[in-house]
Design a protein around this motif. Structure first.
Motif, PDB file in Angstrom:
ATOM      1  N   LEU A   1       0.880  -1.181   0.000  1.00 43.69           N
ATOM      2  CA  LEU A   1       0.000   0.000   0.000  1.00 43.69           C
ATOM      3  C   LEU A   1       0.908   1.218   0.000  1.00 43.69           C
ATOM      4  N   VAL A   2       0.706   2.114  -0.982  1.00 37.57           N
ATOM      5  CA  VAL A   2       1.567   3.293  -1.077  1.00 37.57           C
ATOM      6  C   VAL A   2       0.805   4.523  -0.594  1.00 37.57           C
ATOM      7  N   GLN A   3       1.458   5.283   0.267  1.00 38.19           N
ATOM      8  CA  GLN A   3       0.896   6.565   0.724  1.00 38.19           C
ATOM      9  C   GLN A   3       1.740   7.701   0.167  1.00 38.19           C
ATOM     10  N   LEU A   4       1.066   8.648  -0.459  1.00 47.33           N
ATOM     11  CA  LEU A   4       1.764   9.814  -1.021  1.00 47.33           C
ATOM     12  C   LEU A   4       1.173  11.087  -0.423  1.00 47.33           C
ATOM     13  N   PRO A   5       2.001  12.051  -0.045  1.00 47.05           N
ATOM     14  CA  PRO A   5       1.449  13.351   0.364  1.00 47.05           C
ATOM     15  C   PRO A   5       0.725  13.990  -0.824  1.00 47.05           C
ATOM     16  N   GLU A   6      -0.150  14.961  -0.531  1.00 53.10           N
ATOM     17  CA  GLU A   6      -0.988  15.547  -1.606  1.00 53.10           C
ATOM     18  C   GLU A   6      -0.154  16.040  -2.790  1.00 53.10           C
ATOM     19  N   GLY A   7       0.952  16.704  -2.504  1.00 52.17           N
ATOM     20  CA  GLY A   7       1.753  17.318  -3.563  1.00 52.17           C
ATOM     21  C   GLY A   7       2.388  16.336  -4.527  1.00 52.17           C
ATOM     22  N   ILE A   8       2.446  15.057  -4.170  1.00 56.31           N
ATOM     23  CA  ILE A   8       3.081  14.114  -5.096  1.00 56.31           C
ATOM     24  C   ILE A   8       2.142  12.979  -5.530  1.00 56.31           C
ATOM     25  N   LYS A   9       0.855  13.137  -5.254  1.00 50.78           N
ATOM     26  CA  LYS A   9      -0.091  12.113  -5.736  1.00 50.78           C
ATOM     27  C   LYS A   9      -0.057  12.047  -7.268  1.00 50.78           C
ATOM     28  N   GLN A  10       0.257  13.190  -7.888  1.00 44.33           N
ATOM     29  CA  GLN A  10       0.329  13.252  -9.354  1.00 44.33           C
ATOM     30  C   GLN A  10       1.442  12.350  -9.929  1.00 44.33           C
ATOM     31  N   ASN A  11       2.340  11.888  -9.075  1.00 42.31           N
ATOM     32  CA  ASN A  11       3.442  11.049  -9.556  1.00 42.31           C
ATOM     33  C   ASN A  11       3.189   9.556  -9.349  1.00 42.31           C
ATOM     34  N   ALA A  12       1.936   9.220  -9.041  1.00 40.61           N
ATOM     35  CA  ALA A  12       1.605   7.828  -8.710  1.00 40.61           C
ATOM     36  C   ALA A  12       1.987   6.858  -9.835  1.00 40.61           C
ATOM     37  N   ALA A  13       1.783   7.264 -11.082  1.00 36.94           N
ATOM     38  CA  ALA A  13       2.033   6.330 -12.190  1.00 36.94           C
ATOM     39  C   ALA A  13       3.510   5.935 -12.247  1.00 36.94           C
ATOM     40  N   GLU A  14       4.378   6.914 -12.065  1.00 41.00           N
ATOM     41  CA  GLU A  14       5.827   6.658 -12.103  1.00 41.00           C
ATOM     42  C   GLU A  14       6.224   5.676 -10.987  1.00 41.00           C
ATOM     43  N   ILE A  15       5.668   5.904  -9.818  1.00 40.52           N
ATOM     44  CA  ILE A  15       5.998   5.057  -8.663  1.00 40.52           C
ATOM     45  C   ILE A  15       5.407   3.659  -8.847  1.00 40.52           C
ATOM     46  N   SER A  16       4.188   3.619  -9.359  1.00 43.08           N
ATOM     47  CA  SER A  16       3.516   2.340  -9.609  1.00 43.08           C
ATOM     48  C   SER A  16       4.348   1.483 -10.567  1.00 43.08           C
ATOM     49  N   GLY A  17       4.824   2.118 -11.641  1.00 43.38           N
ATOM     50  CA  GLY A  17       5.622   1.406 -12.650  1.00 43.38           C
ATOM     51  C   GLY A  17       6.845   0.755 -12.034  1.00 43.38           C
ATOM     52  N   ALA A  18       7.542   1.524 -11.170  1.00 41.12           N
ATOM     53  CA  ALA A  18       8.778   1.009 -10.561  1.00 41.12           C
ATOM     54  C   ALA A  18       8.493  -0.194  -9.663  1.00 41.12           C
ATOM     55  N   ILE A  19       7.338  -0.198  -9.016  1.00 47.97           N
ATOM     56  CA  ILE A  19       7.020  -1.310  -8.093  1.00 47.97           C
ATOM     57  C   ILE A  19       6.513  -2.522  -8.873  1.00 47.97           C
ATOM     58  N   GLU A  20       5.626  -2.265  -9.834  1.00 46.78           N
ATOM     59  CA  GLU A  20       5.026  -3.391 -10.586  1.00 46.78           C
ATOM     60  C   GLU A  20       6.074  -4.164 -11.383  1.00 46.78           C
ATOM     61  N   LYS A  21       7.112  -3.457 -11.826  1.00 54.90           N
ATOM     62  CA  LYS A  21       8.193  -4.114 -12.575  1.00 54.90           C
ATOM     63  C   LYS A  21       8.811  -5.258 -11.773  1.00 54.90           C
ATOM     64  N   LEU A  22       8.707  -5.165 -10.445  1.00 52.68           N
ATOM     65  CA  LEU A  22       9.288  -6.199  -9.579  1.00 52.68           C
ATOM     66  C   LEU A  22       8.288  -7.327  -9.317  1.00 52.68           C
ATOM     67  N   GLY A  23       7.129  -7.265  -9.994  1.00 52.69           N
ATOM     68  CA  GLY A  23       6.108  -8.308  -9.808  1.00 52.69           C
ATOM     69  C   GLY A  23       5.321  -8.136  -8.512  1.00 52.69           C
ATOM     70  N   ILE A  24       5.329  -6.919  -7.977  1.00 45.61           N
ATOM     71  CA  ILE A  24       4.619  -6.652  -6.704  1.00 45.61           C
ATOM     72  C   ILE A  24       3.330  -5.890  -7.023  1.00 45.61           C
ATOM     73  N   LYS A  25       2.226  -6.312  -6.400  1.00 42.91           N
ATOM     74  CA  LYS A  25       0.952  -5.591  -6.585  1.00 42.91           C
ATOM     75  C   LYS A  25       0.993  -4.311  -5.770  1.00 42.91           C
ATOM     76  N   VAL A  26       0.435  -3.252  -6.351  1.00 42.03           N
ATOM     77  CA  VAL A  26       0.485  -1.963  -5.642  1.00 42.03           C
ATOM     78  C   VAL A  26      -0.901  -1.315  -5.613  1.00 42.03           C
ATOM     79  N   ILE A  27      -1.245  -0.810  -4.434  1.00 41.44           N
ATOM     80  CA  ILE A  27      -2.496  -0.057  -4.269  1.00 41.44           C
ATOM     81  C   ILE A  27      -2.107   1.281  -3.646  1.00 41.44           C
ATOM     82  N   PHE A  28      -2.684   2.368  -4.178  1.00 39.73           N
ATOM     83  CA  PHE A  28      -2.401   3.696  -3.624  1.00 39.73           C
ATOM     84  C   PHE A  28      -3.511   4.103  -2.673  1.00 39.73           C
ATOM     85  N   SER A  29      -3.139   4.648  -1.538  1.00 37.78           N
ATOM     86  CA  SER A  29      -4.152   5.175  -0.626  1.00 37.78           C
ATOM     87  C   SER A  29      -4.589   6.539  -1.141  1.00 37.78           C
TER      88      SER A  29
END
Ligand code: SF4
Length: 328
Positions: free
Chosen positions: A23-51
């Motif tokens: 589960l990923v938590q991002l402060p308001e100012g960086i929620k817009q970067n969720a896709a970039e962060i999601s990509g880096a995690i999913e590449k490792l075969g890990i499921k990711v959910i953003f709060s």
């Protein structure tokens, strides 16, 4: 603003900890970067959910969401560790990579009459602290970092509800310099009596906080008086694990001793809308983030106080002690 999400550290830690779902938590100012962060995690075969809930501070760990979603790890971006938890949490502090030299240059005029400065920074600037110290020392200033006390994760680290590290060095400095934004410098101005200067890296401005302390203290005194006069009081608690600023049971007893009615109200995050329908309440005491009462009081139609302010209203602490210990 160039944000560095420390993706190599994220990948390294995820490979080591081997979670299946995070589960990923991002402060308001960086929620817009969720896709970039999601990509880096999913590449490792890990499921990711953003709060999608707010995460204003390291206090707001999404422990309940994590348990409900059965994730193995919380990845919390943008803050340093605030409290210890049994649930595994990976903190990625996020660096703000800025060229600070021009604004440090600009700050020299505002601090020319001070020789020794207490220095504090918000977490995004930790990687620059040695450079900042050296910059001022080369120009004849003595720099003392605020102490690592309480919720502060490092020497010099400042967060909105923890200023004991600044108070600890107050007698040794002529003024304080805060590298960050208005939120942190305003809290500092309330906590210490020495001058506070904000190096506002986001608005390219250097501001003195003179006068702000007196203005806010006047307002806080009015809220304290309103609680003294209140008949019905609401005590607000939040379920965020780090937001436990005061004991509701103790307050209920003390309020009742003063002949007041008190109820305890719980919520995930305090907003003006959520308390609007408690028409019969004359004043609220919030035990969540103390900065809501202090910074956002104008948004609320009823007086709203912190735990420390409630103790003053109830005669348990004196106004002088309240000022001495720091009001947030
Ligand atoms: S309690 Fe408030 S000031 Fe403290 S870390 Fe949380 S959001 Fe920030």
């Amino acid at each position: 603003m160039t944000l560095n999400f420390e993706l190599p550290k994220l990948v390294r830690e995820l490979k080591k900890r081997k979670p299946k779902k995070v589960l990923v938590q991002l402060p308001e100012g960086i929620k817009q970067n969720a896709a970039e962060i999601s990509g880096a995690i999913e590449k490792l075969g890990i499921k990711v959910i953003f709060s999608g809930e707010t995460a204003w501070g390291g206090c707001a760990l999404a422990l309940q969401e994590a348990e409900a979603l059965k994730v193995d790890l919380i990845v919390h971006f943008g803050h340093a560790e605030f409290i210890k938890t049994k649930f595994p949490v990976l903190y990625i502090e996020v660096r703000d990579e800025l060229d600070l030299k021009p604004i440090l240059e600009k700050s020299l005029k505002k601090i020319e009459k001070f020789k020794t400065l207490g220095l504090s920074y918000s977490i995004q600037h930790r990687h620059d602290v040695e450079m900042i110290k050296e910059f001022y020392e080369k120009r004849g200033k003595k720099i003392i970092l605020s102490k690592k006390i309480g919720f502060a994760a490092y020497e010099g680290h400042v967060i909105g509800c923890e200023y004991r590290g600044l108070k600890a060095i107050e007698k040794d400095v002529d003024a304080f310099l805060i590298i960050g934004n208005q939120f942190h410098s305003m809290g500092a101005a309330l906590a210490v009596e020495k001058p506070v200067v904000l190096v506002d890296v986001y608005n390219d401005d250097v501001k003195s906080m003179d006068g702000l302390r007196e203005k806010i203290l006047k307002q806080r005194a009015i809220s304290i008086q309103k609680l003294k006069d209140a008949k019905d009081v609401g005590i607000i608690i939040e379920i965020k694990p780090g937001q436990k600023f005061g004991e509701p049971k103790y307050l209920v007893e003390k309020l009742k001793e003063k002949g007041k009615n008190a109820i305890v109200i719980t919520m995930n995050e305090l907003t003006p809308e959520k308390i609007m329908n408690f028409y019969h309440i004359d004043a609220f005491i919030e035990l969540a983030c103390p900065r809501v009462a202090v910074d956002d009081f104008a948004k609320y139609s009823k007086p709203i106080l912190t735990f420390k302010e409630a103790l003053v209203a109830l005669g348990i602490k004196s106004w002088e002690e309240f000022l001495e210990k720091g009001i947030v």
